[in-house]
Design a protein around this motif. Sequence first.
Motif, short mmCIF file in Angstrom:
data_model
loop_
_atom_site.label_atom_id
_atom_site.label_comp_id
_atom_site.label_asym_id
_atom_site.label_seq_id
_atom_site.Cartn_x
_atom_site.Cartn_y
_atom_site.Cartn_z
N ARG A 111 0.82 -1.22 0.00
CA ARG A 111 0.00 0.00 0.00
C ARG A 111 0.85 1.26 0.00
O ARG A 111 0.32 2.37 -0.01
CB ARG A 111 -0.92 0.00 1.21
N GLY A 112 2.16 1.11 0.03
CA GLY A 112 3.04 2.28 0.10
C GLY A 112 3.04 2.91 1.48
O GLY A 112 3.23 4.12 1.62
N CYS A 113 2.84 2.07 2.50
CA CYS A 113 2.72 2.57 3.87
C CYS A 113 3.82 2.02 4.77
O CYS A 113 4.49 1.05 4.43
CB CYS A 113 1.35 2.19 4.44
N ALA A 114 3.98 2.66 5.92
CA ALA A 114 4.95 2.24 6.92
C ALA A 114 4.24 2.03 8.25
O ALA A 114 3.45 2.89 8.68
CB ALA A 114 6.05 3.28 7.07
N LEU A 115 4.50 0.92 8.91
CA LEU A 115 3.96 0.70 10.25
C LEU A 115 4.52 1.74 11.21
O LEU A 115 5.73 2.01 11.20
CB LEU A 115 4.30 -0.71 10.74
N SER A 116 3.64 2.32 12.02
CA SER A 116 4.10 3.43 12.86
C SER A 116 3.39 3.46 14.21
O SER A 116 3.33 4.49 14.86
CB SER A 116 3.86 4.76 12.15
N PHE A 117 2.84 2.32 14.66
CA PHE A 117 2.15 2.32 15.95
C PHE A 117 3.14 2.11 17.10
O PHE A 117 4.22 1.55 16.91
CB PHE A 117 1.06 1.25 15.97
N ASN A 118 2.74 2.55 18.27
CA ASN A 118 3.61 2.50 19.44
C ASN A 118 3.30 1.26 20.26
O ASN A 118 2.16 1.04 20.67
CB ASN A 118 3.40 3.75 20.30
N TYR A 119 4.30 0.42 20.50
CA TYR A 119 4.11 -0.77 21.33
C TYR A 119 5.03 -0.76 22.56
O TYR A 119 5.19 -1.78 23.23
CB TYR A 119 4.32 -2.04 20.52
N THR A 120 5.64 0.37 22.84
CA THR A 120 6.53 0.48 23.99
C THR A 120 5.72 0.77 25.25
O THR A 120 5.01 1.78 25.32
CB THR A 120 7.56 1.60 23.78
N ILE A 121 5.80 -0.12 26.23
CA ILE A 121 5.01 0.04 27.45
C ILE A 121 5.44 1.28 28.22
O ILE A 121 4.61 2.07 28.67
CB ILE A 121 5.14 -1.21 28.35
N ASP A 122 6.74 1.46 28.36
CA ASP A 122 7.27 2.61 29.08
C ASP A 122 7.61 3.71 28.09
O ASP A 122 8.61 3.61 27.37
CB ASP A 122 8.51 2.23 29.89
N PRO A 123 6.80 4.76 28.01
CA PRO A 123 7.04 5.82 27.02
C PRO A 123 8.28 6.64 27.38
O PRO A 123 8.75 6.62 28.52
CB PRO A 123 5.77 6.67 27.11
N ASP A 124 8.79 7.37 26.39
CA ASP A 124 9.91 8.26 26.65
C ASP A 124 9.42 9.41 27.54
O ASP A 124 8.21 9.68 27.63
CB ASP A 124 10.47 8.81 25.33
N PRO A 125 10.33 10.11 28.24
CA PRO A 125 9.93 11.15 29.20
C PRO A 125 9.02 12.23 28.61
O PRO A 125 8.05 12.65 29.25
CB PRO A 125 11.28 11.73 29.64
N LYS B 127 -1.65 -3.45 25.86
CA LYS B 127 -2.86 -3.28 25.05
C LYS B 127 -3.26 -1.82 24.95
O LYS B 127 -3.61 -1.33 23.87
CB LYS B 127 -4.01 -4.09 25.67
N ASN B 128 -3.20 -1.11 26.07
CA ASN B 128 -3.54 0.31 26.05
C ASN B 128 -2.65 1.08 25.10
O ASN B 128 -3.10 1.98 24.37
CB ASN B 128 -3.44 0.90 27.45
N ARG B 129 -1.37 0.72 25.09
CA ARG B 129 -0.41 1.41 24.23
C ARG B 129 -0.68 1.13 22.76
O ARG B 129 -0.69 2.04 21.92
CB ARG B 129 1.01 0.97 24.60
N VAL B 130 -0.93 -0.13 22.42
CA VAL B 130 -1.10 -0.52 21.02
C VAL B 130 -2.47 -0.12 20.48
O VAL B 130 -2.59 0.41 19.37
CB VAL B 130 -0.90 -2.05 20.85
N LEU B 131 -3.51 -0.35 21.27
CA LEU B 131 -4.86 -0.14 20.76
C LEU B 131 -5.24 1.32 20.66
O LEU B 131 -6.14 1.69 19.90
CB LEU B 131 -5.88 -0.88 21.63
N HIS B 132 -4.58 2.19 21.43
CA HIS B 132 -4.89 3.61 21.38
C HIS B 132 -4.01 4.27 20.32
O HIS B 132 -3.09 5.01 20.64
CB HIS B 132 -4.68 4.26 22.73
N CYS B 133 -4.31 3.99 19.06
CA CYS B 133 -3.56 4.61 17.97
C CYS B 133 -3.87 6.11 17.94
O CYS B 133 -5.01 6.53 18.04
CB CYS B 133 -3.95 3.98 16.65
N ARG B 134 -2.84 6.90 17.77
CA ARG B 134 -3.01 8.36 17.85
C ARG B 134 -3.01 8.98 16.45
O ARG B 134 -2.34 8.51 15.53
CB ARG B 134 -1.87 8.97 18.65
N GLU B 135 -3.70 10.05 16.33
CA GLU B 135 -3.65 10.83 15.09
C GLU B 135 -2.34 11.60 15.07
O GLU B 135 -1.80 11.99 16.10
CB GLU B 135 -4.82 11.81 15.03
N GLY B 136 -1.85 11.78 13.88
CA GLY B 136 -0.58 12.49 13.73
C GLY B 136 0.57 11.52 13.82
O GLY B 136 0.43 10.36 14.16
N ASP B 137 1.78 11.98 13.51
CA ASP B 137 2.97 11.13 13.47
C ASP B 137 3.94 11.54 14.55
O ASP B 137 5.09 11.21 14.47
CB ASP B 137 3.61 11.23 12.09
#
Length: 409
Positions: A281-295, A399-409
């Motif tokens: 599709r000309g796309c790149a996977l960009s979802f967040n699966y890191t449990i501990d986010p950066d500061p 699950k909270n991290r992966v399923l809550h896909c955010r708008e924007g990059d």
Amino acid sequence: MKLELSRVVQGCRLGVLTGLGKSGQHSLEVPGCLLYTRCATVPHLTQDTLHTLRDLPSVTQVSVDSLAEHHEVLEEFKEGVRKFAGLHDAAVFCSLYDSANTSPAGHVTNKTVSVWGSGGRIELTVARFMAIQAAIQPDCYQSMADGETWQAGTSRKRVRKAVDRTLAHLDECLVLHQKTQELKQAEIFGVVEGGDILEERLRSARETAKRPVGGFVLDGFHSAAMEQDVRVQLIKATSAELPQEKPRLVLGVGRPDEVISCVEAGVDLFESFFPFQVTERGCALSFNYTIDPDPETAVLEFNGEMPAVKKLNSNGDENTTPYEMNLKDKRYQDDFRPLVEGCSCYCCKKHMRVYVHHLLVTNELLAGVLLMLHNMEHYLGFFKALREAIASDRLQDFKNRVLHCREGD
């Protein structure tokens, strides 16, 4: 081949599948995925390019529909697809169909199933199917099955017939399996059918579990086949009828949210066709699966300043999902950031979104190479993070991290 479970958390099975490959030295952590190929080659990538990726699955998936036309060549070669395609010592699993393709329905009989190659339809009897397996020489393979019951509106009578046919095919495959020298060390996976009818699913699972199979393939749960809640209920009920010590592989499921729900229902293994579809599709996977986010992200979340949650698609169609960015979009023509900040793949370390956008709009082949490298790395990282979340009792955070896909990059 042996599945050693270390723990089961909220239905999720964490463990290691050992004794894989001709030498028996390979292992595969579960939940995990197989390495997707077409004609025994990962699309867009050479073997050298592929092995720049970290933590590649030790099991490579091939499919009968992509290799059936090459049956005579493989038969004459005599050493199997592993050596023929330069797969080194990887363990090989052979499925009947490529889940990234859509095959026409209505070509199954009591004695045959059909697959589609580049030259059209190929009708397979059990004898021909097993001859192809003998030429491929996989370490494990799914038995021949009638999987045409996932379409909406399939009657109970048709579903019952599919289960009966699949069990009959399995029995015939088992007889020939025992007689085939090339498959002496291979494991056969029984296929569980039943459409969306619970009683037939349970009957298929119980009867298949009575046979001497090495594992189970849960068929008919493709993303386009049924609602996610129905899929989860059926898989949970089906899994309860299967022995704990044997692996369960689900076909046709690849989206991260669907993978998580299937893992919670008791599935161990998945295909990895989803990164390929995203690449096409000309796309790149960009979802967040890191449990501990950066500061910085943690502070934004704490202050409630993160963008609104994007609603997930629930129809399972082929449109862009919330887990990817469409790099053909004009907004990336002056975006000088990597595809995903912090990603360690070659594409993200060496190139920018604007360059991949340029490659896509000019139809350069390098676009597919770079996107496939990134998408495979991202997808494999997702499975690794999933296993770590189960092991550390942080599945809900994951699950909270992966399923809550955010708008924007």
